[in-house]
Design a protein around this motif. Structure first.
Motif, PDB file in Angstrom:
ATOM      1  N   ASP A   1       5.665  -8.319  14.326  1.00 24.45           N
ATOM      2  CA  ASP A   1       4.695  -8.556  15.388  1.00 24.45           C
ATOM      3  C   ASP A   1       4.082  -7.249  15.891  1.00 24.45           C
ATOM      4  OD1 ASP A   1       5.300 -11.295  15.302  1.00 24.45           O
ATOM      5  OD2 ASP A   1       7.053 -10.977  16.565  1.00 24.45           O
ATOM      6  N   GLN A   2       4.051  -6.233  15.033  1.00 24.20           N
ATOM      7  CA  GLN A   2       3.460  -4.959  15.415  1.00 24.20           C
ATOM      8  C   GLN A   2       2.032  -5.188  15.910  1.00 24.20           C
ATOM      9  OE1 GLN A   2       5.403  -2.414  15.220  1.00 24.20           O
ATOM     10  NE2 GLN A   2       4.167  -0.601  15.461  1.00 24.20           N
ATOM     11  N   PRO A   3       1.690  -4.752  17.108  1.00 23.13           N
ATOM     12  CA  PRO A   3       0.342  -4.987  17.632  1.00 23.13           C
ATOM     13  C   PRO A   3      -0.725  -4.386  16.726  1.00 23.13           C
ATOM     14  CG  PRO A   3       1.819  -4.224  19.364  1.00 23.13           C
ATOM     15  CD  PRO A   3       2.555  -4.067  18.074  1.00 23.13           C
ATOM     16  N   GLU A   4      -1.841  -5.083  16.595  1.00 26.64           N
ATOM     17  CA  GLU A   4      -2.948  -4.618  15.766  1.00 26.64           C
ATOM     18  C   GLU A   4      -3.396  -3.234  16.219  1.00 26.64           C
ATOM     19  OE1 GLU A   4      -5.606  -4.737  12.671  1.00 26.64           O
ATOM     20  OE2 GLU A   4      -4.101  -6.247  13.183  1.00 26.64           O
ATOM     21  N   GLY A   5      -3.499  -2.333  15.246  1.00 27.23           N
ATOM     22  CA  GLY A   5      -3.977  -0.990  15.542  1.00 27.23           C
ATOM     23  C   GLY A   5      -2.905  -0.023  15.982  1.00 27.23           C
ATOM     24  N   ARG A   6      -1.697  -0.498  16.246  1.00 21.76           N
ATOM     25  CA  ARG A   6      -0.625   0.398  16.669  1.00 21.76           C
ATOM     26  C   ARG A   6       0.255   0.714  15.462  1.00 21.76           C
ATOM     27  NH1 ARG A   6       3.027  -1.279  21.665  1.00 21.76           N
ATOM     28  NH2 ARG A   6       0.956  -1.089  22.637  1.00 21.76           N
ATOM     29  N   PRO A   7       0.459   1.982  15.130  1.00 23.08           N
ATOM     30  CA  PRO A   7       1.251   2.315  13.942  1.00 23.08           C
ATOM     31  C   PRO A   7       2.738   2.069  14.155  1.00 23.08           C
ATOM     32  CG  PRO A   7       0.649   4.312  15.117  1.00 23.08           C
ATOM     33  CD  PRO A   7      -0.067   3.176  15.809  1.00 23.08           C
ATOM     34  N   PHE A   8       3.421   1.862  13.053  1.00 25.46           N
ATOM     35  CA  PHE A   8       4.881   1.836  13.087  1.00 25.46           C
ATOM     36  C   PHE A   8       5.349   3.272  12.923  1.00 25.46           C
ATOM     37  CE2 PHE A   8       8.818   1.805  10.501  1.00 25.46           C
ATOM     38  CZ  PHE A   8       9.675   1.317  11.477  1.00 25.46           C
ATOM     39  N   VAL A   9       6.042   3.800  13.932  1.00 31.17           N
ATOM     40  CA  VAL A   9       6.444   5.204  13.940  1.00 31.17           C
ATOM     41  C   VAL A   9       7.876   5.313  13.407  1.00 31.17           C
ATOM     42  CG1 VAL A   9       6.781   7.268  15.344  1.00 31.17           C
ATOM     43  CG2 VAL A   9       4.938   5.664  15.899  1.00 31.17           C
ATOM     44  N   THR A  10       8.031   6.078  12.336  1.00 35.55           N
ATOM     45  CA  THR A  10       9.355   6.299  11.762  1.00 35.55           C
ATOM     46  C   THR A  10      10.062   7.430  12.505  1.00 35.55           C
ATOM     47  OG1 THR A  10       8.722   7.994  10.158  1.00 35.55           O
ATOM     48  CG2 THR A  10       8.354   5.705   9.524  1.00 35.55           C
ATOM     49  N   THR A  11      11.305   7.641  12.166  1.00 34.43           N
ATOM     50  CA  THR A  11      12.058   8.773  12.728  1.00 34.43           C
ATOM     51  C   THR A  11      11.880  10.024  11.884  1.00 34.43           C
ATOM     52  OG1 THR A  11      14.050   8.209  11.470  1.00 34.43           O
ATOM     53  CG2 THR A  11      13.782   7.193  13.647  1.00 34.43           C
ATOM     54  N   LEU A  12      11.162   9.929  10.765  1.00 35.02           N
ATOM     55  CA  LEU A  12      11.014  11.056   9.857  1.00 35.02           C
ATOM     56  C   LEU A  12      10.066  12.105  10.422  1.00 35.02           C
ATOM     57  CD1 LEU A  12      10.687   9.144   6.465  1.00 35.02           C
ATOM     58  CD2 LEU A  12      12.751  10.092   7.514  1.00 35.02           C
ATOM     59  N   ASP A  13      10.350  13.357  10.116  1.00 40.26           N
ATOM     60  CA  ASP A  13       9.500  14.472  10.504  1.00 40.26           C
ATOM     61  C   ASP A  13       8.646  14.864   9.307  1.00 40.26           C
ATOM     62  OD1 ASP A  13       9.355  16.955  12.645  1.00 40.26           O
ATOM     63  OD2 ASP A  13       9.096  17.623  10.573  1.00 40.26           O
ATOM     64  N   ALA A  14       7.320  14.935   9.490  1.00 41.93           N
ATOM     65  CA  ALA A  14       6.414  15.188   8.370  1.00 41.93           C
ATOM     66  C   ALA A  14       6.722  16.511   7.687  1.00 41.93           C
ATOM     67  CB  ALA A  14       4.967  15.169   8.865  1.00 41.93           C
TER      68      ALA A  14
END
Length: 742
Positions: free
Chosen positions: A282-295
């Motif tokens: 149900d992730q809101p449209e336009g909102r990213p799923f943020v991982t715990t990973l560091d780029a």
């Protein structure tokens, strides 16, 4: 549906956790959630971001979708007739179709069909990928059965139509009618719907602007099938077959977006584990799923892994990306398009500017780059480069990738994985599942491999909990354990043994015979308790009761190993007493300062504890451990489970292969400010391990333990308590009496 097939389908579904292990447990929910039951015209993709907000890419269907009710009945019937006539009757797998495919393959027929149901094809497109491997086919079958159990037939057809490629840059059905005929779906005729159902087999090769005869033959075959199944009358079939295929000019090409880099690809793989679970659907449209990973940590981990793996892999011939049967090469003489349509099914995604090459009877066959302009003209544009050479060891039908510089590459023979976990959150900040993700997208951070000696810290902690002290002395000599009619007798890696050594020295030098003695003293049930408490294994792992588990014979994954290292942190863990956890930490510091990892860390970085591991016949190399703020695991091995090659004339070990990768990652991550140079007040902050006996200091005279075997002495005296027997009733009674270790 037959009762036998119903039972088979149920068995496959119930057996999922067992048969899906190598590729991960397959969850059917994402198939439906990302490819169907959507608002018409809506995008169902989810943006994936790193913890700092930087975008890694997208998962799901980044395109418009259609609802089932918007698809013409003629198209749905044509699709079912030509692809899966038993669709309404099966539970995901079509036994009749599978049988026809097997018989056709044995008879050399190319028109027998692939045996895959529409639900299997949906699973392939949406979830498990197109790599032609046994693991993928098993995962595909499981996902198909599970999808049928959670979705209606209409939802499956809608999802399928939104997941497949129609050609003409039509990813899914939403724009297919417009891109092919310049009209909406509800304005198409029967013959046009039949064409669109048939073109899915080979969208490029069946374009009438390229090959009108083949396009017509395919459309007419679909209409024949519709009449055979009973969807249309023979008169309707004949009238539709008499119509021309009047397609519109193709749409202009869109701007191609970049494919994910290797670090981003593995970040998407990590995120995919959460998509479809709980609130993420149900992730809101336009909102990213943020991982715990560091780029940046992800990029540093990839560089550290590649820096060691690429030089090794360049000394070995690459494995092919896939292999085509000889009959596919034979058909190419009369139908050149068929060769590349077949190659499509065995090749993973390719980097930009790279084309496929196939090993033919007269050398390499290079895939042309073809584009169709609005007038229907075809232009071939092969890469201008030196004449590519057939890779060493390649066989007829092997498929490779040709790079613009003329280099031919395939799957690397040696692979690896690196996982780093933030000790403050117990979540990964880096998760890299291999090198050259375009050639092999399998994420090895969750692959099951033998940990070898990297398992020993859990044996040593069990021994500490049983009253053993790091400065106690133990015999590093032959040991034999009898289980039923079998005798297990491990040897040391260096072949040495026969003298007494301190317990801490035995860990630093990774003596197998001492590991077995410690494990037999406290009992494998106690070793199992420690390993399970650290989350290294699930609670039902029975293999941990066998003596060989003491030297790492029971498979686990790099992710679990990194998590287990985090769970041994004395500042946070309740697995054992803080005193024992700190003692283990100090001994693991000795591994880095004086032991099997000393060479890799001779020039730093400081403040690292760890343990090397090398499994049987050098199949797996490991280095696992912690700094003040991260836990990590590095694994190196081969996907085919063959032994690793020698490095500079020496057999590959965890100390020589995996430990340098960890050292590089930690050094660069500290330089980038991702992890701290500051070390909390833990024992391993000291540059010297606390346990040390000067070489000239004589060993104490061993004092036999009156309770058993004369193999324990010095320091703190003998054992306290009795040996435990996790094999009660499974071994002769005298297998555990004093003297069994002599």
């Amino acid at each position: 549906m037959s009762d036998a097939f119903t039972a088979l389908a149920a068995l496959v579904a119930l057996g999922t956790p067992l048969v899906a292990g190598p590729v991960g447990v397959v969850d059917a929910d994402p198939v439906i959630a990302l490819h169907g039951t959507a608002e018409a015209g809506a995008s169902r993709s989810i943006e994936i971001a790193y913890r700092d907000g930087e975008t890694a890419g997208r998962l799901g269907v980044d395109r418009a979708t259609v609802r089932f009710e918007d698809l013409p009945e003629d198209f749905v019937q044509a699709l079912v007739a030509v692809e899966d006539a038993s669709f309404e009757r099966h539970m995901g797998l079509d036994p009749a179709g599978i049988g026809r495919a097997v018989v056709g393959a044995l008879g050399g027929r190319s028109d027998a069909g692939g045996g895959s149901s529409l639900t299997q094809q949906l699973a392939k497109n949406a979830l498990v990928g197109d790599s032609a491997t046994l693991e993928r086919k098993v995962a595909e079958a499981i996902a198909a059965v599970m999808t049928e159990s959670v979705a209606t037939k209409e939802e499956i057809l809608e999802s399928y139509a939104n997941a497949v490629y129609f050609g003409r840059r039509s990813d899914g059905a939403a724009n297919a009618a417009q891109n092919w005929f310049g009209r909406d779906w509800d304005a198409l005729a029967l013959s046009e719907n039949a064409f669109l159902a048939g073109v899915l087999r080979a969208p490029s090769g069946l374009d009438p602007l390229r090959n009108e005869e083949r396009a017509r033959a395919r459309r007419d075959h679909v209409l024949d099938r519709m009449a055979e199944v009973g969807f249309i009358t023979p008169q309707q079939r004949d009238a539709a077959q008499a119509e021309p295929i009047a397609v519109a000019p193709p749409p202009p090409p869109p701007q191609a977006g970049p494919s994910p880099s290797d670090p981003d690809y593995w970040a998407l793989s990590e995120a995919r584990r959460f998509i479809g679970i709980g609130p993420y659907l149900d992730q809101p449209e336009g909102r990213p799923f943020v991982t715990t990973l560091d780029a940046e940590a992800q990029a540093i981990a990839q560089r550290a892994l590649d820096a060691v793996l690429e030089p090794v892999n360049r000394r070995l011939p690459d494995a092919p990306l896939g292999r085509l049967p000889e009959r596919a090469l034979d058909r190419a003489a009369s139908n050149p398009d068929s060769l590349w349509l077949a190659a499509d099914r065995v090749v993973a995604r390719l980097p930009e500017g790279v084309v496929r090459v196939i090993v033919g009877r007269d050398g390499l066959i290079i895939e042309p780059r073809e584009t169709v302009d609005t007038t229907g003209a075809t232009q071939a544009d092969a890469p201008a480069a030196p004449t590519p050479q057939v890779p060493r060891g390649a066989e007829l039908g092997d498929v490779f990738a040709l790079f613009p510089d003329g280099e031919v590459r395939g799957r690397p023979r040696v692979q690896g994985a690196l996982v780093a976990i933030d000790l403050n959150t117990n979540e990964p900040i880096a998760s890299v599942g291999g090198t050259r993700s375009w050639a092999s997208g399998f994420d090895r951070t969750r692959a099951q491999r033998q940990p070898g000696s990297s398992f020993k810290p859990f044996v040593w902690l069990a021994a500490l909990d049983g009253g053993v002290r790091p400065q106690d002395w133990v015999l590093n000599g032959p040991i034999a354990v009898t289980i039923g009619t079998e005798v297990w007798s491990p040897g040391n890696y260096d072949g040495g043994g026969g003298s007494y050594v301190p317990v801490f020295t035995a860990l630093e030098r990774s003596y197998n015979q001492v590991a077995a003695r410690l494990a037999m003293h406290v009992g494998m049930e106690e070793v199992r308790r420690v390993a399970v408490s650290a989350s290294l294994y699930p609670p039902d792992e029975r293999g941990l009761l066998f003596p060989s588990a003491s030297i790492g014979a029971v498979e686990t994954s790099p992710y679990r190993m990194a998590l287990a290292m985090a769970n041994l942190d004395p500042r946070r863990s309740d697995i054992s007493s803080r005193e024992n956890l700190e003692a283990l930490e100090s001994m693991m510091r000795g591994v880095v300062v004086r032991g099997t990892a000393a060479g890799a860390f001779a020039n730093g970085p400081s403040g690292v504890i760890g343990k090397t591991g090398t499994s049987q016949e050098h199949r797996d190399n490991w280095f696992v451990g912690r700094t003040g703020d991260i836990a990590f695991a590095v694994w190196i091995g081969r996907d085919d489970d063959d032994p690793l090659p020698s490095i500079n004339g020496r057999r590959a070990t965890g100390g020589s292969f995996a430990a340098p990768i960890a050292a590089s990652f930690i050094r660069d991550a500290r330089a980038a400010g991702i992890i701290s140079e500051e070390i909390e007040t833990s024992l391993f902050a000291r540059e010297e391990a606390p346990y040390w006996i000067e070489p000239e200091q004589p060993q104490p005279e061993p004092q036999p333990d009156p309770r058993g075997g004369g193999w324990w002495a010095g320091g703190g005296g003998g054992w306290n308590g009795q040996r435990s027997d996790p094999y009660a009733g499974a071994a002769p009674a005298d297998a555990w009496r004093p003297g069994w270790a002599q």
